[in-house]
Write a protein that holds these residues in place. Structure first.
Motif, PDB file in Angstrom:
ATOM      1  N   SER A 175     -23.059  20.345  48.737  1.00 28.34           N
ATOM      2  CA  SER A 175     -22.745  20.046  50.186  1.00 28.34           C
ATOM      3  C   SER A 175     -23.733  19.760  50.999  1.00 28.34           C
ATOM      4  O   SER A 175     -23.638  19.122  52.253  1.00 28.34           O
ATOM      5  N   SER A 176     -24.730  20.642  51.021  1.00 31.71           N
ATOM      6  CA  SER A 176     -25.864  20.698  51.898  1.00 31.71           C
ATOM      7  C   SER A 176     -27.074  20.073  51.391  1.00 31.71           C
ATOM      8  O   SER A 176     -28.018  19.814  52.510  1.00 31.71           O
ATOM      9  N   VAL A 177     -27.570  19.876  50.324  1.00 31.80           N
ATOM     10  CA  VAL A 177     -28.777  19.397  49.806  1.00 31.80           C
ATOM     11  C   VAL A 177     -29.273  17.949  50.413  1.00 31.80           C
ATOM     12  O   VAL A 177     -30.555  17.657  50.636  1.00 31.80           O
ATOM     13  N   ALA A 178     -28.152  17.120  50.715  1.00 33.91           N
ATOM     14  CA  ALA A 178     -28.584  15.716  51.282  1.00 33.91           C
ATOM     15  C   ALA A 178     -29.087  16.036  52.804  1.00 33.91           C
ATOM     16  O   ALA A 178     -29.958  15.417  53.068  1.00 33.91           O
ATOM     17  N   ASN A 179     -28.449  16.796  53.490  1.00 30.84           N
ATOM     18  CA  ASN A 179     -29.281  17.102  54.916  1.00 30.84           C
ATOM     19  C   ASN A 179     -30.403  17.848  54.851  1.00 30.84           C
ATOM     20  O   ASN A 179     -31.349  17.526  55.687  1.00 30.84           O
ATOM     21  N   ILE A 180     -30.465  18.666  53.766  1.00 28.41           N
ATOM     22  CA  ILE A 180     -31.675  19.571  53.781  1.00 28.41           C
ATOM     23  C   ILE A 180     -32.952  18.838  53.437  1.00 28.41           C
ATOM     24  O   ILE A 180     -34.034  18.916  53.788  1.00 28.41           O
ATOM     25  N   LEU A 181     -32.635  17.733  52.367  1.00 29.85           N
ATOM     26  CA  LEU A 181     -33.648  16.816  51.869  1.00 29.85           C
ATOM     27  C   LEU A 181     -34.184  16.061  52.889  1.00 29.85           C
ATOM     28  O   LEU A 181     -35.245  15.746  53.093  1.00 29.85           O
ATOM     29  N   ALA A 182     -33.079  15.403  53.798  1.00 30.51           N
ATOM     30  CA  ALA A 182     -33.552  14.546  54.948  1.00 30.51           C
ATOM     31  C   ALA A 182     -34.438  15.660  56.048  1.00 30.51           C
ATOM     32  O   ALA A 182     -35.431  14.897  56.229  1.00 30.51           O
ATOM     33  N   LEU A 183     -34.050  16.702  56.101  1.00 26.29           N
ATOM     34  CA  LEU A 183     -34.871  17.566  57.108  1.00 26.29           C
ATOM     35  C   LEU A 183     -36.366  17.752  56.470  1.00 26.29           C
ATOM     36  O   LEU A 183     -37.298  17.565  57.127  1.00 26.29           O
ATOM     37  N   ALA A 184     -36.167  18.062  55.211  1.00 29.22           N
ATOM     38  CA  ALA A 184     -37.491  18.423  54.485  1.00 29.22           C
ATOM     39  C   ALA A 184     -38.528  17.127  54.414  1.00 29.22           C
ATOM     40  O   ALA A 184     -39.778  17.275  54.767  1.00 29.22           O
TER      41      ALA A 184
ATOM     42  N   GLY B  37     -22.810  14.684  53.324  1.00 28.05           N
ATOM     43  CA  GLY B  37     -24.248  14.292  53.648  1.00 28.05           C
ATOM     44  C   GLY B  37     -24.990  13.226  52.922  1.00 28.05           C
ATOM     45  O   GLY B  37     -25.949  12.684  53.255  1.00 28.05           O
ATOM     46  N   PHE B  38     -24.084  12.787  51.776  1.00 33.55           N
ATOM     47  CA  PHE B  38     -24.936  11.832  50.893  1.00 33.55           C
ATOM     48  C   PHE B  38     -24.929  10.390  52.008  1.00 33.55           C
ATOM     49  O   PHE B  38     -26.036   9.515  51.571  1.00 33.55           O
ATOM     50  N   GLU B  39     -23.759  10.033  52.425  1.00 30.46           N
ATOM     51  CA  GLU B  39     -23.698   8.872  53.140  1.00 30.46           C
ATOM     52  C   GLU B  39     -24.767   8.605  54.313  1.00 30.46           C
ATOM     53  O   GLU B  39     -25.177   7.927  54.666  1.00 30.46           O
ATOM     54  N   PHE B  40     -25.020  10.057  55.149  1.00 25.81           N
ATOM     55  CA  PHE B  40     -26.068  10.062  55.886  1.00 25.81           C
ATOM     56  C   PHE B  40     -27.390   9.840  55.384  1.00 25.81           C
ATOM     57  O   PHE B  40     -28.020   8.939  55.903  1.00 25.81           O
ATOM     58  N   LEU B  41     -27.609  10.235  53.951  1.00 23.94           N
ATOM     59  CA  LEU B  41     -28.869  10.225  53.511  1.00 23.94           C
ATOM     60  C   LEU B  41     -29.132   8.684  53.153  1.00 23.94           C
ATOM     61  O   LEU B  41     -30.141   8.000  53.440  1.00 23.94           O
ATOM     62  N   LYS B  42     -27.917   7.935  52.643  1.00 23.54           N
ATOM     63  CA  LYS B  42     -27.900   6.494  52.251  1.00 23.54           C
ATOM     64  C   LYS B  42     -28.390   5.623  53.570  1.00 23.54           C
ATOM     65  O   LYS B  42     -29.143   4.618  53.530  1.00 23.54           O
ATOM     66  N   GLU B  43     -27.613   5.968  54.766  1.00 21.88           N
ATOM     67  CA  GLU B  43     -27.721   4.999  55.985  1.00 21.88           C
ATOM     68  C   GLU B  43     -29.055   5.215  56.634  1.00 21.88           C
ATOM     69  O   GLU B  43     -29.566   4.601  57.313  1.00 21.88           O
ATOM     70  N   ASN B  44     -29.651   6.513  56.630  1.00 19.56           N
ATOM     71  CA  ASN B  44     -30.752   7.017  57.739  1.00 19.56           C
ATOM     72  C   ASN B  44     -32.035   7.047  56.977  1.00 19.56           C
ATOM     73  O   ASN B  44     -32.928   7.084  57.586  1.00 19.56           O
ATOM     74  N   CYS B  45     -31.765   7.476  55.513  1.00 20.32           N
ATOM     75  CA  CYS B  45     -33.059   7.753  54.896  1.00 20.32           C
ATOM     76  C   CYS B  45     -33.483   6.597  53.613  1.00 20.32           C
ATOM     77  O   CYS B  45     -33.353   7.285  52.503  1.00 20.32           O
ATOM     78  N   PRO B  46     -33.387   5.334  54.003  1.00 22.68           N
ATOM     79  CA  PRO B  46     -33.482   4.394  52.607  1.00 22.68           C
ATOM     80  C   PRO B  46     -34.770   4.739  51.786  1.00 22.68           C
ATOM     81  O   PRO B  46     -34.633   4.513  50.734  1.00 22.68           O
ATOM     82  N   LEU B  47     -35.904   5.200  52.197  1.00 19.33           N
ATOM     83  CA  LEU B  47     -36.917   5.433  51.293  1.00 19.33           C
ATOM     84  C   LEU B  47     -36.776   6.539  50.402  1.00 19.33           C
ATOM     85  O   LEU B  47     -37.435   6.754  49.283  1.00 19.33           O
TER      86      LEU B  47
END
Length: 427
Positions: A306-315, A343-353
């Motif tokens: 549940s947290s890995v997507a948000n932590i990945l974006a932060l890192a 968090g995956f939806e946030f990652l997909k929308e905000n961190c395309p790279l």
């Protein structure tokens, strides 16, 4: 002819000491989900992380269905294995199955507390093991207090035998640990000799330019551009408690203890996670790589589906390379579950790279599987329960990249496998 009246010349005495002893170290191995591990198969084990004792790597192997086929899974087996290269490594061992009840009657097998008729055990090569095929009868184990909440706890102690000429014990001088952080910390607390003030959300912090400039090149440049009559800096992009933690690190080289839990704790409070997330941004802003690594270590313990997507974006945002690598590998190995998280939806929308980076990590996990690694095939996660035909698509994706990576990402996000089918659809 010998004459007793003649005195022998004076000879200075000399001495030496050959010291043989053990270098000891311990590891605590917790096995959660024992009932799910049963049925893994005879001779198949669950391994602890490697740990180092005496210059060698070791691991604990737990066999839920036993190691010996002749026992027909009637016993669980436990072994200690040499996990690094070594020849004729001599060692003592102790295995303890922890009683989790009120009696504390642990099951202990030990070399340390008994006389050794043939000396320490010798491990000939990497993969050599010491332990018990019939460590505990399964029926007895499952009805005992050794098993609690479907969890087992095993303690292991290894004593590696070393021999050396030792004179250090004949004369030695103890040197205490450095306490420079304590002295600098007192300088910060007492504000003595401070020559710069930081205004952070109305809270003022008095500090010393020389200390801050010696620790951070960013502070050094900021002070060089200050006007002589102006000794106050307003910080608008940081909370006061974060700046306090930043100064604490700069002066003491440690994290604030009351905000971060002990490293031995198995979980973190929401406060510590929140502070670590903000402090890693401060570390990036002021170019403090050691502080960034400390925050990465704290956040790494909180990685979950549940947290890995948000932590990945932060890192990724704050150049936390090690934390990013751990997140990518975890997300790749648990891709299906991670894709269902918020968090995956946030990652997909905000961190395309990050999409292509995650897909490359998936490919790396696949290669590890194809080369005989232990990691479960990531693509197999999509084919469980159904047919899949992902090989050609997979190859095109890694070769062509770009649009094909994006296309595959969309397919996975829509809940289908690489062939366009639903994971549960049989073709």
């Amino acid at each position: 002819m010998y004459s007793p009246s003649l005195k022998s010349p004076f000879i200075s005495p000399s001495s030496s000491l050959s010291l043989t002893e053990t270098v000891n170290g311990s590891h605590h191995f917790i096995i959660k989900g024992y009932s799910l591990a049963k049925g893994i198969g005879v001779g198949k084990h669950i391994a602890s992380e490697n740990f180092t004792v005496g210059g060698y790597q070791w691991a604990i192997y737990f066999y839920p269905d036993g190691k010996n086929p002749e026992d027909n899974s009637a016993y669980v087996s436990v072994f200690i294995a040499l996990a690094s290269e070594g020849t004729d490594v001599r060692a003592l061992f102790e295995l303890t199955l922890v009683d989790q009840g009120d009696h504390g009657k642990h099951k202990v097998h030990s070399h340390f507390d008994r006389s050794l008729e043939s000396g320490p055990y010798t491990l000939k090569y990497r993969g050599s093991m010491w332990g018990y095929k019939r460590f505990f009868k399964r029926t007895m184990l499952e009805s005992s207090t050794f098993l609690k909440d479907d969890c087992l706890k095993i303690n292991c102690t290894v004593g590696v035998v070393v021999s050396a000429m030792d004179s250090s014990r004949l004369q030695s001088i103890h040197v205490p640990q450095s306490d420079i952080g304590t002295h600098l910390g007192m300088l910060l607390e007492n504000e003595e000799g401070s020559d710069v003030t930081f205004n952070v959300s109305g809270v003022k912090f008095h500090a010393h330019k020389l200390v801050l400039a010696s620790r951070s090149s960013v502070f050094e440049k900021e002070f060089d551009g200050m006007e002589e009559h102006n000794n106050e800096i307003v910080v608008t992009d940081m909370e006061s408690d974060v700046f306090k933690a930043l100064l604490h690190f700069i002066y003491r080289d440690t994290l604030i203890e009351e905000e971060f839990l002990e490293s031995s704790s198995s979980c973190m409070s929401s406060l510590s996670k929140s502070l670590a997330s903000k402090l890693i941004a401060a570390a990036d802003k002021y170019d403090l790589p050691r502080l960034r690594l400390m925050c990465e270590s704290v956040l790494c313990k909180d990685i979950s589906v549940s947290s890995v997507a948000n932590i990945l974006a932060l890192a990724d945002r704050y150049h936390a390379v090690d934390l990013k690598s751990v997140c990518l590998k975890f997300a790749a190995e648990n891709l299906v579950a991670v894709m269902e998280s918020d968090g995956f939806e946030f990652l997909k929308e905000n961190c395309p790279l990050l999409q292509s980076e995650l897909l490359k990590t998936v490919a790396g996990c696949e290669e590890e599987v194809s080369e005989g690694g232990k990691t479960r095939s990531v693509w197999a996660q999509f084919s469980d329960g159904g047919d899949t035909n992902d090989r050609s698509v997979r190859q095109q994706t890694w070769d062509d990249g770009g649009e094909r990576s994006q296309s595959l990402w969309v397919q996975l996000s829509d809940g289908g496998d690489a062939s366009g089918r639903s994971p549960m659809q049989e073709g």
